[in-house]
Design an enzyme around this catalytic site. Structure first.
Site, short mmCIF file in Angstrom:
data_model
loop_
_atom_site.label_atom_id
_atom_site.label_comp_id
_atom_site.label_asym_id
_atom_site.label_seq_id
_atom_site.Cartn_x
_atom_site.Cartn_y
_atom_site.Cartn_z
N TYR A 128 0.83 -1.21 0.00
CA TYR A 128 0.00 0.00 0.00
C TYR A 128 0.86 1.26 0.00
O TYR A 128 0.49 2.27 -0.61
CB TYR A 128 -0.97 -0.01 1.19
CG TYR A 128 -2.19 -0.87 0.91
CD1 TYR A 128 -3.26 -0.35 0.17
CD2 TYR A 128 -2.25 -2.18 1.31
CE1 TYR A 128 -4.37 -1.14 -0.13
CE2 TYR A 128 -3.35 -2.98 1.02
CZ TYR A 128 -4.40 -2.45 0.30
OH TYR A 128 -5.48 -3.23 -0.02
N ASP A 140 -7.49 6.78 -5.01
CA ASP A 140 -6.52 7.83 -5.32
C ASP A 140 -7.15 9.20 -5.10
O ASP A 140 -8.33 9.31 -4.75
CB ASP A 140 -5.99 7.66 -6.77
CG ASP A 140 -7.07 7.81 -7.83
OD1 ASP A 140 -7.88 8.76 -7.74
OD2 ASP A 140 -7.13 6.99 -8.77
N HIS A 169 -14.71 3.91 -1.16
CA HIS A 169 -13.78 2.85 -0.73
C HIS A 169 -12.58 3.41 0.03
O HIS A 169 -11.53 2.78 0.08
CB HIS A 169 -13.32 2.04 -1.94
CG HIS A 169 -14.41 1.17 -2.50
ND1 HIS A 169 -14.38 0.61 -3.75
CD2 HIS A 169 -15.59 0.75 -1.94
CE1 HIS A 169 -15.48 -0.12 -3.95
NE2 HIS A 169 -16.23 -0.03 -2.88
N CYS A 204 -7.63 0.50 17.29
CA CYS A 204 -8.58 1.42 17.96
C CYS A 204 -9.17 2.46 17.00
O CYS A 204 -9.98 3.29 17.42
CB CYS A 204 -7.91 2.12 19.15
SG CYS A 204 -6.76 3.42 18.69
P1 OAD Z 1 -12.37 -2.80 -12.38
O1 OAD Z 1 -10.94 -3.10 -12.62
O2 OAD Z 1 -13.25 -3.88 -11.90
O3 OAD Z 1 -13.01 -2.21 -13.72
C1 OAD Z 1 -12.35 -1.23 -14.46
C2 OAD Z 1 -13.24 -0.86 -15.64
O4 OAD Z 1 -12.63 0.23 -16.32
C3 OAD Z 1 -13.42 -1.98 -16.66
O5 OAD Z 1 -14.80 -2.17 -16.90
C4 OAD Z 1 -12.70 -1.45 -17.91
O6 OAD Z 1 -13.33 -1.85 -19.12
C5 OAD Z 1 -12.81 0.03 -17.71
N1 OAD Z 1 -11.75 0.84 -18.36
C6 OAD Z 1 -10.47 0.49 -18.63
N2 OAD Z 1 -9.81 1.52 -19.18
C7 OAD Z 1 -10.69 2.53 -19.26
C8 OAD Z 1 -10.60 3.88 -19.72
N3 OAD Z 1 -9.45 4.38 -20.21
N4 OAD Z 1 -11.72 4.64 -19.66
C9 OAD Z 1 -12.89 4.14 -19.18
N5 OAD Z 1 -13.01 2.90 -18.71
C10 OAD Z 1 -11.94 2.10 -18.76
O7 OAD Z 1 -12.39 -1.52 -11.39
P2 OAD Z 1 -13.59 -1.00 -10.48
O8 OAD Z 1 -14.89 -1.21 -11.13
O9 OAD Z 1 -13.21 0.38 -10.07
O10 OAD Z 1 -11.90 -1.79 -4.33
O11 OAD Z 1 -13.46 -1.97 -9.22
C11 OAD Z 1 -14.28 -1.77 -8.10
C12 OAD Z 1 -13.50 -2.03 -6.84
O12 OAD Z 1 -12.85 -3.29 -6.90
C13 OAD Z 1 -12.37 -1.05 -6.59
O13 OAD Z 1 -12.78 0.13 -5.98
C14 OAD Z 1 -11.43 -1.82 -5.70
C15 OAD Z 1 -11.53 -3.21 -6.29
O14 OAD Z 1 -11.37 -4.24 -5.37
C16 OAD Z 1 -11.14 -1.18 -3.40
O15 OAD Z 1 -10.09 -0.62 -3.66
C17 OAD Z 1 -11.67 -1.24 -2.03
#
Ligand code: OAD
Length: 260
Positions: free
Chosen positions: A71, A108, A123, A134
């Protein structure tokens, strides 16, 4: 590449008439800033690493030093990254519409650095820390003699109880920050324009917000090069990268193109 001509008919008119726009974002919006997504291709974080080891409280307890270092590396790499045209585009909508709320799943700070004023982090954040025992907040301000932000190793201990400090992100199995989620639900219920950008919509309860929006009689726009479960429900789907689609929409608005 998306051009103004390729924008779906009626999209710009819907956007220009909006009172409150919600931008719901995921990892895809930060990809062009060099931040990997989670499930997208070979470099997707959870396609390379086991989320049970890096994104659960048990993983942290069992492999604390390695998880902490991971991290810290993410925190430093995001610190070195810059907002891209997707983040900047969303921030620019604040100059055009009466009200804009950003709801992000990202940990981020690129929306804030792009200039967005109202950002809800569902998140958590790589830039907030607390005691794993704590929950006392911990401020990380370790810098090198040259003033550069550096990794905080060894892992700091809580000044109140001596427990280990953990990143302020939401891990699998943990609840979302209650007030932030309530504010996000309120924004979704109030908005008349909803963008779902760069998210696979695979992670709940955050993803529910997009499906809640799609059930309301409002305009729902998805921006994603890949299909998601929202495709059939969105008013408009732009199969495009965020950093291309958002500038194209803003360009069309600035040219006053009523034909799109
Ligand atoms: P994912 O990695 O699941 O999905 C990313 C999405 O972005 C995919 O559907 C891609 O097609 C799309 N993508 C890729 N490049 C792109 C671009 N240039 N413009 C637009 N879209 C694009 O990520 P999240 O949906 O954010 O949790 O995942 C949800 C959560 O899962 C995250 O917040 C994280 C993870 O575990 C935590 O960090 C707690």
């Amino acid at each position: 590449m998306i051009t103004e001509r390729k924008l779906p008919a009626g999209l710009i008119t819907k956007i220009c008439n909006a009172r409150h726009a919600v931008f719901f974002t995921g990892a895809g919006i930060s990809k062009a800033s060099g931040v990997p997504t989670f499930r997208d291709g070979a470099d997707g974080t959870w396609n390379r690493l086991n989320w049970r080891l890096y994104a659960t409280l048990d993983g942290f307890k069992n492999n604390r030093e390695e998880v902490w270092k991971w991290y810290e590396l993410r925190r430093l790499s995001i610190h070195a990254a810059s907002p891209n045209d997707g983040h900047l585009g969303i921030a620019n909508f604040e100059k055009l519409l009466p009200k804009v709320t950003v709801i992000t799943q990202n940990v981020d700070d690129l929306h804030e650095r792009a200039g967005s004023q109202s950002v809800i982090h569902l998140h958590g954040s790589l830039f907030s820390h607390r005691c794993a025992a704590c929950a006392h907040p911990h401020t990380m301000n370790v810098t090198s003699p040259e003033g550069q932000i550096v990794a905080s190793t060894p892992q700091p201990r809580c000044t109140r109880c001596g427990g280990w400090i953990r990143p302020g992100v939401v891990w699998f199995g943990e609840g979302l920050p209650e007030a932030d989620f309530a504010n996000a639900v309120a924004a979704v219920n109030d908005c008349d324009l909803f963008f779902s950008i760069g998210t696979s919509l695979d992670v709940h309860p955050a993803a529910n917000l997009a499906f809640m929006a799609a059930k309301r009689p409002i305009c729902v726009v998805q921006v994603n090069p890949q299909e998601t479960a929202l495709n059939d429900q969105a008013t408009f789907t732009l199969k495009e990268k965020a950093e291309k689609a958002l500038p194209a929409i803003l360009q069309a608005i600035s040219e006053g193109s009523q034909h799109v």
